[in-house]
Design a protein around this motif. Structure first.
Motif, PDB file in Angstrom:
ATOM      1  N   ASN A 193      46.495  31.924  31.759  1.00  0.00           N
ATOM      2  CA  ASN A 193      47.400  31.735  32.900  1.00  0.00           C
ATOM      3  C   ASN A 193      48.253  32.979  33.186  1.00  0.00           C
ATOM      4  O   ASN A 193      49.430  32.868  33.548  1.00  0.00           O
ATOM      5  CB  ASN A 193      48.311  30.521  32.679  1.00  0.00           C
ATOM      6  CG  ASN A 193      47.540  29.214  32.673  1.00  0.00           C
ATOM      7  OD1 ASN A 193      46.599  29.038  33.448  1.00  0.00           O
ATOM      8  ND2 ASN A 193      47.927  28.290  31.789  1.00  0.00           N
ATOM      9  N   ALA A 194      47.664  34.152  32.974  1.00  0.00           N
ATOM     10  CA  ALA A 194      48.387  35.399  33.261  1.00  0.00           C
ATOM     11  C   ALA A 194      48.495  35.596  34.770  1.00  0.00           C
ATOM     12  O   ALA A 194      47.548  35.338  35.515  1.00  0.00           O
ATOM     13  CB  ALA A 194      47.674  36.583  32.630  1.00  0.00           C
ATOM     14  N   SER A 195      49.663  36.038  35.227  1.00  0.00           N
ATOM     15  CA  SER A 195      49.860  36.310  36.650  1.00  0.00           C
ATOM     16  C   SER A 195      49.091  37.569  37.041  1.00  0.00           C
ATOM     17  O   SER A 195      48.611  38.334  36.187  1.00  0.00           O
ATOM     18  CB  SER A 195      51.340  36.494  36.944  1.00  0.00           C
ATOM     19  OG  SER A 195      51.849  37.635  36.261  1.00  0.00           O
ATOM     20  N   LYS A 196      48.978  37.788  38.360  1.00  0.00           N
ATOM     21  CA  LYS A 196      48.285  38.985  38.843  1.00  0.00           C
ATOM     22  C   LYS A 196      48.983  40.242  38.363  1.00  0.00           C
ATOM     23  O   LYS A 196      48.332  41.225  37.994  1.00  0.00           O
ATOM     24  CB  LYS A 196      48.198  38.956  40.362  1.00  0.00           C
ATOM     25  CG  LYS A 196      47.255  37.895  40.917  1.00  0.00           C
ATOM     26  CD  LYS A 196      47.144  37.994  42.426  1.00  0.00           C
ATOM     27  CE  LYS A 196      46.147  36.971  42.957  1.00  0.00           C
ATOM     28  NZ  LYS A 196      46.002  37.055  44.435  1.00  0.00           N
ATOM     29  N   TRP A 197      50.315  40.243  38.391  1.00  0.00           N
ATOM     30  CA  TRP A 197      51.056  41.413  37.926  1.00  0.00           C
ATOM     31  C   TRP A 197      50.837  41.655  36.429  1.00  0.00           C
ATOM     32  O   TRP A 197      50.616  42.787  35.996  1.00  0.00           O
ATOM     33  CB  TRP A 197      52.533  41.256  38.229  1.00  0.00           C
ATOM     34  CG  TRP A 197      53.383  42.337  37.647  1.00  0.00           C
ATOM     35  CD1 TRP A 197      54.239  42.249  36.598  1.00  0.00           C
ATOM     36  CD2 TRP A 197      53.417  43.718  38.057  1.00  0.00           C
ATOM     37  NE1 TRP A 197      54.820  43.454  36.329  1.00  0.00           N
ATOM     38  CE2 TRP A 197      54.331  44.382  37.213  1.00  0.00           C
ATOM     39  CE3 TRP A 197      52.763  44.432  39.053  1.00  0.00           C
ATOM     40  CZ2 TRP A 197      54.605  45.728  37.349  1.00  0.00           C
ATOM     41  CZ3 TRP A 197      53.043  45.783  39.181  1.00  0.00           C
ATOM     42  CH2 TRP A 197      53.953  46.419  38.347  1.00  0.00           C
ATOM     43  N   ALA A 198      50.882  40.574  35.632  1.00  0.00           N
ATOM     44  CA  ALA A 198      50.659  40.722  34.191  1.00  0.00           C
ATOM     45  C   ALA A 198      49.244  41.194  33.906  1.00  0.00           C
ATOM     46  O   ALA A 198      49.021  42.027  33.015  1.00  0.00           O
ATOM     47  CB  ALA A 198      50.936  39.395  33.484  1.00  0.00           C
ATOM     48  N   THR A 199      48.270  40.691  34.664  1.00  0.00           N
ATOM     49  CA  THR A 199      46.884  41.131  34.482  1.00  0.00           C
ATOM     50  C   THR A 199      46.729  42.601  34.815  1.00  0.00           C
ATOM     51  O   THR A 199      46.059  43.352  34.096  1.00  0.00           O
ATOM     52  CB  THR A 199      45.951  40.292  35.367  1.00  0.00           C
ATOM     53  OG1 THR A 199      46.094  38.904  35.027  1.00  0.00           O
ATOM     54  CG2 THR A 199      44.501  40.717  35.173  1.00  0.00           C
TER      55      THR A 199
END
Length: 290
Positions: A193-199
């Motif tokens: 469930n990583a966000s786009k920014w975290a990815t």
């Protein structure tokens, strides 16, 4: 003759044409330039050895100092924005669709143009009297902006021209780097469930670290040698505000016929490019090892 020795000679014969061209086109001019930088030389007579006089004169030459500052200003104005913009563009166009392929070709197209064509296009855009920007300003009731004659605006104008011209190669390098990242890494990030920014920050950017380093090093070396845009758009003006080091070298060698002086300036530029590139490489690799 033993088979191993025969293979060695065959390999040497295979690469010999390239080595000869490399020595003739790159190594010999480099060594000849070093020798000439210690001479008072001109195209019409032989050189006379004068030691470090050319370098001493350059150290006290305010025009050379200004050209050095202009060169580093151009590099700072181009390299950082170009790297960021082409990375964002590559992220947006990293899709297997016909539209993405069309846009990749569109953004790559300016890089195949010659510097003469590029400067002609941007002269029509930036000219204050009949240029595109000037016409828009007049149509909206504003005053034309003298991009190429204002000392405060001329360097950003040339930097903008260079960025537009240089989109192609960095974008393709970033696209190649993105396509080398395994899909299962992104699938694992999605399962967490990583966000786009975290990815992007923890998966994409670390995977592109070497590509970012390559783009920054290539563009830094290229922009420290900026020449054609400044010569054709402004001839280094106004009052030397847009004269880079390579234009200074050109004027010294082919306008004032001071070949030794120009060679000394060229060797200083070569050492600066080498030093900046090594510092960039050392900084990034040190962070990776830390």
């Amino acid at each position: 003759m033993s088979p191993a020795r025969r293979r060695d000679y065959q390999g040497l014969a295979f690469v010999a044409p390239f080595l000869l061209l490399y020595l003739f086109l790159l190594i010999y001019p480099l060594l000849r330039g070093i020798v000439t930088s210690f001479q008072r030389a001109d195209p019409f007579g032989g050189g006379r050895f004068i030691g470090f006089d050319n370098y001493t004169q350059l150290a006290a030459d305010p025009v050379f100092h200004q050209s050095l500052l202009n060169t580093f200003a151009f590099a700072a104005m181009v390299v950082i924005p170009l790297t960021l913009l082409t990375l964002l563009l590559a992220l947006a166009l990293n899709k297997p669709t016909r539209g993405a392929a069309w846009y990749r070709g569109l953004f790559f197209a300016p890089s195949v143009l010659s510097v003469t064509i590029v400067t002609l296009i941007w002269r029509f855009v930036l000219a204050p009297d009949a240029g595109l920007v000037g016409e828009v300003m007049q149509a909206t009731g504003g005053a034309p902006i003298p991009f190429l004659s204002d000392p405060a605006l001329v360097k950003p104008a040339i930097a903008l021209t260079t960025i537009w011209w240089s989109f192609g190669l960095p974008m393709m390098l970033f696209l190649a780097g993105l396509q080398q990242i395994p899909e299962d890494v992104y699938e694992a990030a999605a399962l967490d469930n990583a966000s786009k920014w975290a990815t992007f920050w923890r998966v994409t950017l670390p995977s592109l670290r070497r590509t970012v380093l390559l783009v920054v090093m290539l563009q830094t070396a290229a922009q420290l040698q900026l020449f054609g845009q400044a010569q054709l758009l402004t001839s280094g003006g106004p009052n030397g505000a847009s004269r880079p080091v390579v234009l200074f070298i050109f004027e010294s060698a082919f306008v004032r016929w001071q070949l030794g002086y120009a060679s000394a300036a060229a060797e200083i530029l070569f050492m600066l490019i080498l030093l900046v590139t090594l510092v960039q490489y050392w900084t990034v690799t040190r962070r990776q090892d830390a």
